[in-house]
Write a protein that holds these residues in place. Structure first.
Motif, PDB file in Angstrom:
ATOM      1  N   VAL A 119      28.168  70.047  94.689  1.00  0.00           N
ATOM      2  CA  VAL A 119      29.345  69.618  95.453  1.00  0.00           C
ATOM      3  C   VAL A 119      28.875  69.321  96.877  1.00  0.00           C
ATOM      4  CG1 VAL A 119      31.695  70.164  96.146  1.00  0.00           C
ATOM      5  CG2 VAL A 119      30.790  71.089  94.004  1.00  0.00           C
ATOM      6  N   ALA A 120      28.347  68.148  97.048  1.00  0.00           N
ATOM      7  CA  ALA A 120      27.728  67.796  98.323  1.00  0.00           C
ATOM      8  C   ALA A 120      28.722  67.078  99.228  1.00  0.00           C
ATOM      9  CB  ALA A 120      26.524  66.892  98.059  1.00  0.00           C
ATOM     10  N   ASN A 121      28.455  67.155 100.535  1.00  0.00           N
ATOM     11  CA  ASN A 121      29.224  66.370 101.511  1.00  0.00           C
ATOM     12  C   ASN A 121      28.445  65.083 101.797  1.00  0.00           C
ATOM     13  OD1 ASN A 121      31.101  68.468 101.821  1.00  0.00           O
ATOM     14  ND2 ASN A 121      29.841  69.454 103.384  1.00  0.00           N
ATOM     15  N   ILE A 122      29.028  63.968 101.426  1.00  0.00           N
ATOM     16  CA  ILE A 122      28.339  62.690 101.603  1.00  0.00           C
ATOM     17  C   ILE A 122      29.031  61.900 102.712  1.00  0.00           C
ATOM     18  CG2 ILE A 122      27.547  60.566 100.480  1.00  0.00           C
ATOM     19  CD1 ILE A 122      26.398  63.096  99.185  1.00  0.00           C
ATOM     20  N   ASN A 130      18.212  70.094 114.213  1.00  0.00           N
ATOM     21  CA  ASN A 130      17.002  70.391 113.426  1.00  0.00           C
ATOM     22  C   ASN A 130      16.788  69.382 112.301  1.00  0.00           C
ATOM     23  OD1 ASN A 130      16.498  72.645 115.006  1.00  0.00           O
ATOM     24  ND2 ASN A 130      17.814  73.943 113.709  1.00  0.00           N
ATOM     25  N   LYS A 131      16.971  68.123 112.629  1.00  0.00           N
ATOM     26  CA  LYS A 131      16.752  67.010 111.689  1.00  0.00           C
ATOM     27  C   LYS A 131      17.750  66.990 110.530  1.00  0.00           C
ATOM     28  CE  LYS A 131      11.911  66.480 112.878  1.00  0.00           C
ATOM     29  NZ  LYS A 131      10.524  66.387 112.431  1.00  0.00           N
ATOM     30  N   LYS A 132      18.835  67.721 110.658  1.00  0.00           N
ATOM     31  CA  LYS A 132      19.892  67.694 109.646  1.00  0.00           C
ATOM     32  C   LYS A 132      21.123  67.019 110.238  1.00  0.00           C
ATOM     33  CE  LYS A 132      17.994  70.468 106.443  1.00  0.00           C
ATOM     34  NZ  LYS A 132      17.672  70.047 105.091  1.00  0.00           N
ATOM     35  N   ALA A 133      21.856  66.320 109.386  1.00  0.00           N
ATOM     36  CA  ALA A 133      23.021  65.574 109.845  1.00  0.00           C
ATOM     37  C   ALA A 133      24.283  66.442 109.802  1.00  0.00           C
ATOM     38  CB  ALA A 133      23.214  64.341 108.963  1.00  0.00           C
ATOM     39  N   PHE A 134      25.109  66.287 110.848  1.00  0.00           N
ATOM     40  CA  PHE A 134      26.400  66.975 110.906  1.00  0.00           C
ATOM     41  C   PHE A 134      27.483  65.968 111.290  1.00  0.00           C
ATOM     42  CE2 PHE A 134      23.418  70.363 111.131  1.00  0.00           C
ATOM     43  CZ  PHE A 134      24.040  71.479 110.598  1.00  0.00           C
ATOM     44  N   GLU A 139      36.857  63.936 113.373  1.00  0.00           N
ATOM     45  CA  GLU A 139      38.006  64.822 113.550  1.00  0.00           C
ATOM     46  C   GLU A 139      38.561  65.275 112.199  1.00  0.00           C
ATOM     47  OE1 GLU A 139      40.596  63.530 116.939  1.00  0.00           O
ATOM     48  OE2 GLU A 139      42.122  63.630 115.392  1.00  0.00           O
ATOM     49  N   GLY A 140      38.599  66.560 111.987  1.00  0.00           N
ATOM     50  CA  GLY A 140      39.129  67.095 110.732  1.00  0.00           C
ATOM     51  C   GLY A 140      38.103  67.163 109.618  1.00  0.00           C
ATOM     52  N   ASN A 141      36.947  66.582 109.834  1.00  0.00           N
ATOM     53  CA  ASN A 141      35.889  66.584 108.815  1.00  0.00           C
ATOM     54  C   ASN A 141      34.559  67.053 109.400  1.00  0.00           C
ATOM     55  OD1 ASN A 141      36.937  65.455 106.195  1.00  0.00           O
ATOM     56  ND2 ASN A 141      37.560  63.803 107.556  1.00  0.00           N
ATOM     57  N   GLU A 142      34.628  68.053 110.273  1.00  0.00           N
ATOM     58  CA  GLU A 142      33.407  68.560 110.886  1.00  0.00           C
ATOM     59  C   GLU A 142      32.674  69.415 109.854  1.00  0.00           C
ATOM     60  OE1 GLU A 142      36.473  68.953 112.093  1.00  0.00           O
ATOM     61  OE2 GLU A 142      36.555  68.089 114.112  1.00  0.00           O
ATOM     62  N   CYS A 143      31.460  69.027 109.522  1.00  0.00           N
ATOM     63  CA  CYS A 143      30.731  69.765 108.490  1.00  0.00           C
ATOM     64  C   CYS A 143      29.264  69.342 108.478  1.00  0.00           C
ATOM     65  CB  CYS A 143      31.326  69.502 107.104  1.00  0.00           C
ATOM     66  SG  CYS A 143      31.297  67.775 106.616  1.00  0.00           S
ATOM     67  N   GLU A 144      28.437  70.135 107.781  1.00  0.00           N
ATOM     68  CA  GLU A 144      27.065  69.702 107.558  1.00  0.00           C
ATOM     69  C   GLU A 144      27.082  68.626 106.480  1.00  0.00           C
ATOM     70  OE1 GLU A 144      24.191  72.731 106.692  1.00  0.00           O
ATOM     71  OE2 GLU A 144      22.585  71.252 106.370  1.00  0.00           O
ATOM     72  N   ILE A 145      26.256  67.637 106.656  1.00  0.00           N
ATOM     73  CA  ILE A 145      26.198  66.520 105.706  1.00  0.00           C
ATOM     74  C   ILE A 145      24.989  66.710 104.798  1.00  0.00           C
ATOM     75  CG2 ILE A 145      25.811  64.026 105.533  1.00  0.00           C
ATOM     76  CD1 ILE A 145      28.620  64.748 106.481  1.00  0.00           C
ATOM     77  N   ASP A 146      25.215  66.564 103.498  1.00  0.00           N
ATOM     78  CA  ASP A 146      24.115  66.724 102.532  1.00  0.00           C
ATOM     79  C   ASP A 146      23.484  65.387 102.150  1.00  0.00           C
ATOM     80  OD1 ASP A 146      24.610  69.604 102.130  1.00  0.00           O
ATOM     81  OD2 ASP A 146      26.505  68.875 101.306  1.00  0.00           O
ATOM     82  N   GLY A 147      24.248  64.302 102.319  1.00  0.00           N
ATOM     83  CA  GLY A 147      23.710  62.991 101.972  1.00  0.00           C
ATOM     84  C   GLY A 147      24.365  61.909 102.808  1.00  0.00           C
ATOM     85  N   ILE A 148      23.584  60.878 103.133  1.00  0.00           N
ATOM     86  CA  ILE A 148      24.100  59.773 103.946  1.00  0.00           C
ATOM     87  C   ILE A 148      23.978  58.481 103.151  1.00  0.00           C
ATOM     88  CG2 ILE A 148      23.698  58.352 106.009  1.00  0.00           C
ATOM     89  CD1 ILE A 148      22.508  60.864 107.338  1.00  0.00           C
ATOM     90  N   THR A 197      18.008  64.919 105.931  1.00  0.00           N
ATOM     91  CA  THR A 197      19.178  64.777 105.056  1.00  0.00           C
ATOM     92  C   THR A 197      18.927  63.602 104.114  1.00  0.00           C
ATOM     93  OG1 THR A 197      20.574  65.569 106.861  1.00  0.00           O
ATOM     94  CG2 THR A 197      21.682  64.419 105.059  1.00  0.00           C
ATOM     95  N   VAL A 198      19.305  63.790 102.848  1.00  0.00           N
ATOM     96  CA  VAL A 198      19.080  62.733 101.844  1.00  0.00           C
ATOM     97  C   VAL A 198      19.740  61.437 102.323  1.00  0.00           C
ATOM     98  CG1 VAL A 198      19.515  62.031  99.463  1.00  0.00           C
ATOM     99  CG2 VAL A 198      19.026  64.436  99.998  1.00  0.00           C
ATOM    100  N   SER A 199      18.951  60.393 102.421  1.00  0.00           N
ATOM    101  CA  SER A 199      19.469  59.152 103.009  1.00  0.00           C
ATOM    102  C   SER A 199      19.321  57.982 102.064  1.00  0.00           C
ATOM    103  CB  SER A 199      18.703  58.815 104.297  1.00  0.00           C
ATOM    104  OG  SER A 199      18.844  59.841 105.239  1.00  0.00           O
ATOM    105  N   CYS A 200      20.322  57.124 102.095  1.00  0.00           N
ATOM    106  CA  CYS A 200      20.284  55.877 101.339  1.00  0.00           C
ATOM    107  C   CYS A 200      20.853  54.781 102.248  1.00  0.00           C
ATOM    108  CB  CYS A 200      21.115  55.973 100.068  1.00  0.00           C
ATOM    109  SG  CYS A 200      21.173  54.443  99.136  1.00  0.00           S
ATOM    110  N   ASN A 201      20.042  53.932 102.808  1.00  0.00           N
ATOM    111  CA  ASN A 201      18.605  53.989 102.696  1.00  0.00           C
ATOM    112  C   ASN A 201      17.991  54.667 103.921  1.00  0.00           C
ATOM    113  OD1 ASN A 201      17.708  52.648 100.261  1.00  0.00           O
ATOM    114  ND2 ASN A 201      18.577  50.791 101.064  1.00  0.00           N
ATOM    115  N   HIS A 202      16.841  55.301 103.704  1.00  0.00           N
ATOM    116  CA  HIS A 202      16.062  55.789 104.828  1.00  0.00           C
ATOM    117  C   HIS A 202      15.612  54.578 105.651  1.00  0.00           C
ATOM    118  CE1 HIS A 202      12.587  57.338 106.986  1.00  0.00           C
ATOM    119  NE2 HIS A 202      13.098  58.553 106.815  1.00  0.00           N
ATOM    120  N   PRO A 203      15.506  54.731 106.970  1.00  0.00           N
ATOM    121  CA  PRO A 203      15.139  53.574 107.810  1.00  0.00           C
ATOM    122  C   PRO A 203      13.788  52.942 107.502  1.00  0.00           C
ATOM    123  CG  PRO A 203      16.149  55.257 109.159  1.00  0.00           C
ATOM    124  CD  PRO A 203      15.952  55.865 107.795  1.00  0.00           C
ATOM    125  N   ILE A 204      13.004  53.559 106.656  1.00  0.00           N
ATOM    126  CA  ILE A 204      11.754  52.897 106.270  1.00  0.00           C
ATOM    127  C   ILE A 204      12.051  51.520 105.666  1.00  0.00           C
ATOM    128  CG2 ILE A 204      11.647  53.857 103.928  1.00  0.00           C
ATOM    129  CD1 ILE A 204       8.603  54.088 104.309  1.00  0.00           C
TER     130      ILE A 204
END
Lengths: 255, 405
Positions: free
Chosen positions: B169-172, B213-217, B221-230, B256-263
């Protein structure tokens, strides 16, 4: 309660030429509210444009729900309202930069009014715009940026309007906004007469001033790029002026 | 390879409902562009053998593309020739810890039937579009015809890719230009699909993401949380235009799991073929399918068999196909390309082989073939009456015949 698609079908019946331009965005994103079905048609200050003219199209560019109300008044005169609102309904009234709740409610209530009207399939169009589309307040981080612009490809071409007998366009607004000027000047250059009507004034023919980047291949691109320059990821408050020379021009984007 | 492509008309009595359904189920919020209806009245039918060939090519192209990215990452000096903005080039060093297994790699290769076989015009490596079109349109139209089926469902494969790399149950976060309805429609479709599959989603502008620390948050407003995937639908080229306070550099070294990573920007540039021989790797499928590509300054201006493309182009804009644009536009593009050649590329023009409809109209077809983590993930079809696929093109459902034609 109507679902979103049925409401859209009332505003954009598929047997009417002009309603093909109806923008689905707001219909697709708005919350469905119950309404009591006792909707009243609002009155208008602009009596002068309510004289139905088969050769005229109207562009209503008024703030918020006033534009829907005016469109419905004109629908009673025989025009076909075509909503061109292209801003998304945010999570709540208070989280949106441009408050489109009034428009959303007016579209919902107006569907009942429109459904009861017997507008001819070949009725001339009245295109509906929110004049607040670029002027939302409170652009702090976390707000939902739902500002938007109208582009030439959001409306019919001059040749199609002329082919269907539209020889003049009446803009119902206090002034001509920059994005709309790009469209109106194209029309004017093809021989369509442009009139401006503010409140109770008699519509006056006007010469549309040439906006920046007019007919530029890069106009839409530049506006979109302006969008990216905004911290909230949305459009800038004004259409950006060119800031780099042609030689330094880049293209950006996605496929 | 011989083309086995047919156009079939959607039954006339079904089309109206189809168009409404495409608008609301497939989130097609731009069904009319200028005077053009962009919801095609046709479907395109592919032979199973053609599908297998396109899948195979796309998967090989994806593999070759990832190899090129990783090789380029070790030779960033070559990136100077890609026509990337300085701010991006100066930030690419942040991506050195990139590990493809920790991210979701999405690409779309644009295939065209030509007089001499299939060709590709480009890879949309950074932020390809057409997700709903590849997922929903075939599901709807397959009910209108016997004997045809949808190909792979893009959205389902995308969900599975994220599930395999994030918690159940990830936050995307769906990062996009929130004011731009063309982008919002893409994000809303995918977000709804992720939610149906048990994930939490957040719509965010790029600067709604903060980095700790290299993790996305999310600070929405109303959706403040750690992000598991972008899932980013905001081109990297635009990110660099944001204010420094937006901390857009965080996307480059985030874990954080990224789609797409900037590479992805390394292979998004249309100038990639100008340097690929310097990478010392084998990329046979790219070389087989992409028309010859040169710097504009190396092409004789009198030679009309070459087209110009901006290095970082968008939906066909700025491409000098003379049959598709005015003389004025053609001259303007040629002038820019020559004056600013380091940000443009020239490509030998292929002759698109149009597909005839039942009404006798000739349509030019572009088949976008998606890959996710190197595996085929569906088709995005577009057709046009002229040989350039741009914003006026019609979206067309792609179906596969159950038996070979």
């Amino acid at each position: 309660m109507k679902d979103r698609m049925n409401m859209y079908k009332i505003w954009a019946p598929d047997n009417v030429l002009w309603t093909q331009w109806t923008k689905p965005v707001l219909f697709a994103s708005l919350p469905c509210n119950n309404n009591d079905g006792n909707c009243e048609l609002k009155t208008s200050n602009a009596d002068h444009i309510h004289m139905f003219d088969y050769n005229a199209a109207v562009i209503v560019d008024l703030p918020g729900k006033e534009s829907v109300d005016e469109g419905l008044v004109l629908a009673q005169c025989g025009y076909r309202p075509v909503p061109l609102y292209n801003g998304v309904y945010g999570n709540s009234k208070f989280s949106m930069i441009v408050d489109v709740q009034g428009i959303a409610e007016a579209l919902q209530e107006g569907a009942d009014i429109l459904f009861a009207l017997n507008i001819r399939a070949d009725a001339p169009p009245v295109f509906l715009l929110d004049s607040n589309r670029m002027t939302g307040q409170g652009k702090e981080p976390g707000k939902y940026d739902n500002r938007w612009c109208v582009f030439p490809q959001d409306m019919p071409s001059a040749s199609l309007l002329l082919k269907n007998g539209i020889q003049k366009i009446i803009v119902r607004s206090a002034r001509i906004q920059e994005d709309l000027a790009h469209i109106l000047l194209r029309y004017q250059n093809q021989g369509i007469h442009i009139f401006l009507c503010n409140n109770d004034e008699i519509p006056k023919e006007l010469k549309v001033s040439k906006p920046s980047l007019y007919m530029s291949l890069f106009y839409r691109f530049k506006v979109t790029l302006g969008l990216s320059r905004n911290a909230t990821g949305g459009f800038g408050a004004v259409i950006p002026e060119p800031q780099i020379g042609w030689s330094n021009r880049r293209y950006y984007g996605y496929g | 390879m011989k083309h086995s492509i047919r156009l079939e008309l959607i039954p006339e009595d079904k089309y109206s409902d189809y168009r409404y359904n495409v608008i609301f189920q497939a989130y097609k919020w731009d069904p009319q562009v200028g005077d053009n209806n962009t919801v095609s009245k046709h479907v395109v039918i592919l032979d199973p053998k053609t599908v297998e060939q396109l899948k195979s090519w796309a998967e090989q192209l994806s593999s070759e593309t990832m190899l090129m990215e990783e090789k380029l990452l070790k030779n960033l000096s070559l990136a100077k020739e890609l026509g990337l903005p300085d701010k991006i080039r100066n930030t690419l060093g942040h991506t050195l810890n990139y590990n493809r297994n920790k991210h979701v790699r999405l690409m779309r290769f644009d295939f065209h039937p030509t007089k001499t076989g299939w060709a590709i015009s480009e890879v949309n490596s950074d932020v390809p579009g057409g997700f709903a079109e590849a997922s929903v349109l075939p599901e709807i139209t397959s009910t209108y015809f016997d004997g045809y089926r949808p190909a792979e469902n893009f959205a389902n494969i995308m969900v599975e890719a994220f599930k395999s790399k994030t918690k159940a149950v990830a936050n995307i976060a769906f990062v996009h230009a929130t004011a731009y309805s063309d982008d919002r429609q893409v994000m809303q479709f995918l977000s709804d699909h992720f939610m149906e599959n048990g994930m939490n989603t957040v719509f965010a502008a790029p600067d709604h993401i903060k980095w700790i620390n290299k993790k996305a948050f999310s600070i929405v407003e109303g959706n403040e949380c750690e992000i598991d995937g972008i899932i980013r639908f905001f081109p990297l080229d635009w990110l660099v235009s944001l204010p420094r306070t937006s901390k857009w550099q965080g996307y480059y070294d985030c874990e954080t799991v990224s789609c797409n990573h900037p590479i992805a920007i390394l292979t998004q540039s249309k100038r990639l073929p100008l340097i690929w021989d310097k990478l010392d790797i084998k990329i046979p499928v790219w070389k087989e399918l992409l028309p010859e590509t040169k710097s504009p300054k190396d092409v004789n201006p009198q030679n009309t068999n070459w087209i110009y493309k901006p290095a970082l182009g968008r939906v066909g804009e700025g491409i000098s196909i003379k049959e598709a644009i005015s003389k004025k536009e053609l001259l303007e593009i040629e002038k820019f390309a020559r004056r600013d050649s380091k940000n443009w590329v020239s490509q030998q023009m292929f002759e698109s082989a149009p597909v005839k409809s039942i009404n006798g109209e000739n349509y030019h077809l572009c088949l976008g073939v998606f890959t996710i983590d190197g595996k085929f993930a569906g088709f995005y079809g577009r057709i046009s009456l002229y040989p350039r696929i741009d914003s006026n093109a019609e979206d067309i459902s792609v179906l596969v015949s159950k038996e070979s034609v």
